[in-house]
Structures are given as C-alpha cells and as structure tokens.
Design an enzyme around this catalytic site. Structure first.
Site, PDB file in Angstrom:
ATOM      1  N   HIS A  62      38.414  47.858  39.403  1.00  0.00           N
ATOM      2  CA  HIS A  62      39.641  48.022  40.198  1.00  0.00           C
ATOM      3  C   HIS A  62      40.877  47.890  39.314  1.00  0.00           C
ATOM      4  O   HIS A  62      41.766  48.755  39.317  1.00  0.00           O
ATOM      5  CB  HIS A  62      39.663  46.974  41.308  1.00  0.00           C
ATOM      6  CG  HIS A  62      40.888  47.011  42.167  1.00  0.00           C
ATOM      7  ND1 HIS A  62      40.891  47.518  43.447  1.00  0.00           N
ATOM      8  CD2 HIS A  62      42.170  46.593  41.934  1.00  0.00           C
ATOM      9  CE1 HIS A  62      42.111  47.435  43.955  1.00  0.00           C
ATOM     10  NE2 HIS A  62      42.901  46.868  43.063  1.00  0.00           N
ATOM     11  N   GLU A  63      40.931  46.807  38.550  1.00  0.00           N
ATOM     12  CA  GLU A  63      42.100  46.573  37.704  1.00  0.00           C
ATOM     13  C   GLU A  63      42.124  47.521  36.508  1.00  0.00           C
ATOM     14  O   GLU A  63      43.199  47.963  36.081  1.00  0.00           O
ATOM     15  CB  GLU A  63      42.128  45.106  37.234  1.00  0.00           C
ATOM     16  CG  GLU A  63      42.232  44.094  38.365  1.00  0.00           C
ATOM     17  CD  GLU A  63      43.452  44.329  39.251  1.00  0.00           C
ATOM     18  OE1 GLU A  63      44.498  44.794  38.742  1.00  0.00           O
ATOM     19  OE2 GLU A  63      43.357  44.063  40.460  1.00  0.00           O
TER      20      GLU A  63
END
Length: 217
Positions: free
Chosen positions: A28-29
């Site tokens: 996600h990051e």
C-alpha cells in the site's frame, strides 16, 4: 473485526494473516511512494520509503487498530505535491494507488477462495487447507476494509486527498495545514474510535458481505 480472537482460536492462521497484512501494508505504502516518484516527486525515495520492507511503513497506533478493531493505517508516505509534473493528476493518482493495491490483494485472495470452493477443497476442509482458507478469508476481508477505510474523506486518510485533487486550488493550503496539525489528528482519531466507530463498523461489514457474495463465498 479484530485479529486477537483469531490468535486465540488458531495461532497458525493468525501468523499467516499477519504475514499477508505486513506485505499488504508495505505494498500500500510502496504504491504511494512509487507513484509519487513516477509523477516527479522524489521525497519518499529520499526518505527510504520506496521499499517493500514493512517495518519502514508501520505505524504503532494504526497497527494496533488493525489488531483490535480490524481497520487502521500505516505511516503516511511523505510527498511534496508541488514537485508533481501535473499537480492535480499526481495528487489523485498517488492518493488512490494504495487503495487500488489493497483492492487487488482482496480480489486475488477471494479468487483463491473461489477456486478452492469450486475445486472441492472446502467441502470438508481439514489441517493446513482449513488454516489457509481461514487466513485467506480474514486477510481478504481486512484488505477490503483498509481500502474502504482509506477512502473516507477525512484528513489525513487517502480519501481526503482524492477529494482535494478536485477542489479549488485556493483551498489546498488550508487543507495541508489542517493535516499537519497534531491536535486535529488526535481529534480525528478519537472520533473514529468513538462516535464514528459503530456506523463505520456497520458500513464496513455491509461492504464485506456484498464483496464476498459477489464471489459466491
């Protein structure tokens, strides 16, 4: 839906879920960071955030929230939007990148479960098959929850920046200052844990039900 009950009932499934979630949070990051780099901002790269090492991305409180209530967050990737080649497009794409990744992971896990069901593996599951199916279901559910939770238009969640990318530019400095205010962050977190927790949990439960129904699970 927190993860602690799973730890008590099936430690092996809990371990698999945690491993998948660590990778999910990292992806996600990483999605935010690599998209920002593609759009011309190297801030995240300079701070070592273009990486799949989950420990570079974890937030203590956000991780605890995932364990306790089933939704939370990682440490936000630092960006400097004025560096984007196309400011509005960059803000939108960077903000939605992590959400898209969580949705893709949830979909992939649901497809695995659907395949296991169609192949007959879930008719009388036992041993590692049961553990794998349970871990996939829980990890898919939490990835879906993370995607929907991050869509909320509440700074500093991704949804607020998605909305911001469509707002008049004269409003943006006020929004950035609001996100940087630690008092605001505390108030927003308290609202999510108290006043908004029940309606948010009910909504997320509905989304999960519709999602799995769509795959015939």
């Amino acid at each position: 839906m927190g993860l602690l009950p799973l730890l008590q009932s099936d430690p092996l499934a809990f371990g698999l879920v945690v491993a998948i979630l660590l990778l999910s949070l990292a992806l996600h990051e990483w999605g935010h960071a690599i998209t920002a780099l593609w759009m011309g901002d190297s801030t995240a790269k300079e701070q070592g955030r273009v990486t799949l090492n989950p420990f570079k991305h974890l937030d203590l409180i956000g991780s605890a929230m995932i364990l306790l209530v089933g939704f939370g967050w990682a440490r936000p990737v630092p960006i400097y939007p004025p560096n984007f080649r196309y400011y509005r497009l960059g803000l939108f794409l960077v903000s939605i990148a992590g959400i898209v990744i969580n949705l893709l992971i949830a979909t992939a896990l649901a497809l695995v479960l659907r395949w296991m069901l169609a192949s007959g593996y879930l008719e009388n599951p036992s041993g590692f098959v049961l553990v794998l199916a349970q871990a996939a279901a829980v990890a898919a559910s939490i990835n879906l929850t993370l995607a929907v939770f991050n869509l909320l238009p509440i700074p500093p969640l991704d949804g607020s920046k998605i909305v911001q990318s469509f707002l008049p530019l004269r409003w943006h400095p006020y929004i950035w200052r609001l996100e940087a205010n630690p008092t605001y962050a505390i108030v927003a977190m308290l609202l999510l844990l108290t006043v908004l927790r029940q309606p948010l949990s009910s909504f997320l439960s509905l989304v999960r039900t519709r999602f799995f129904d769509g795959f015939g699970l």
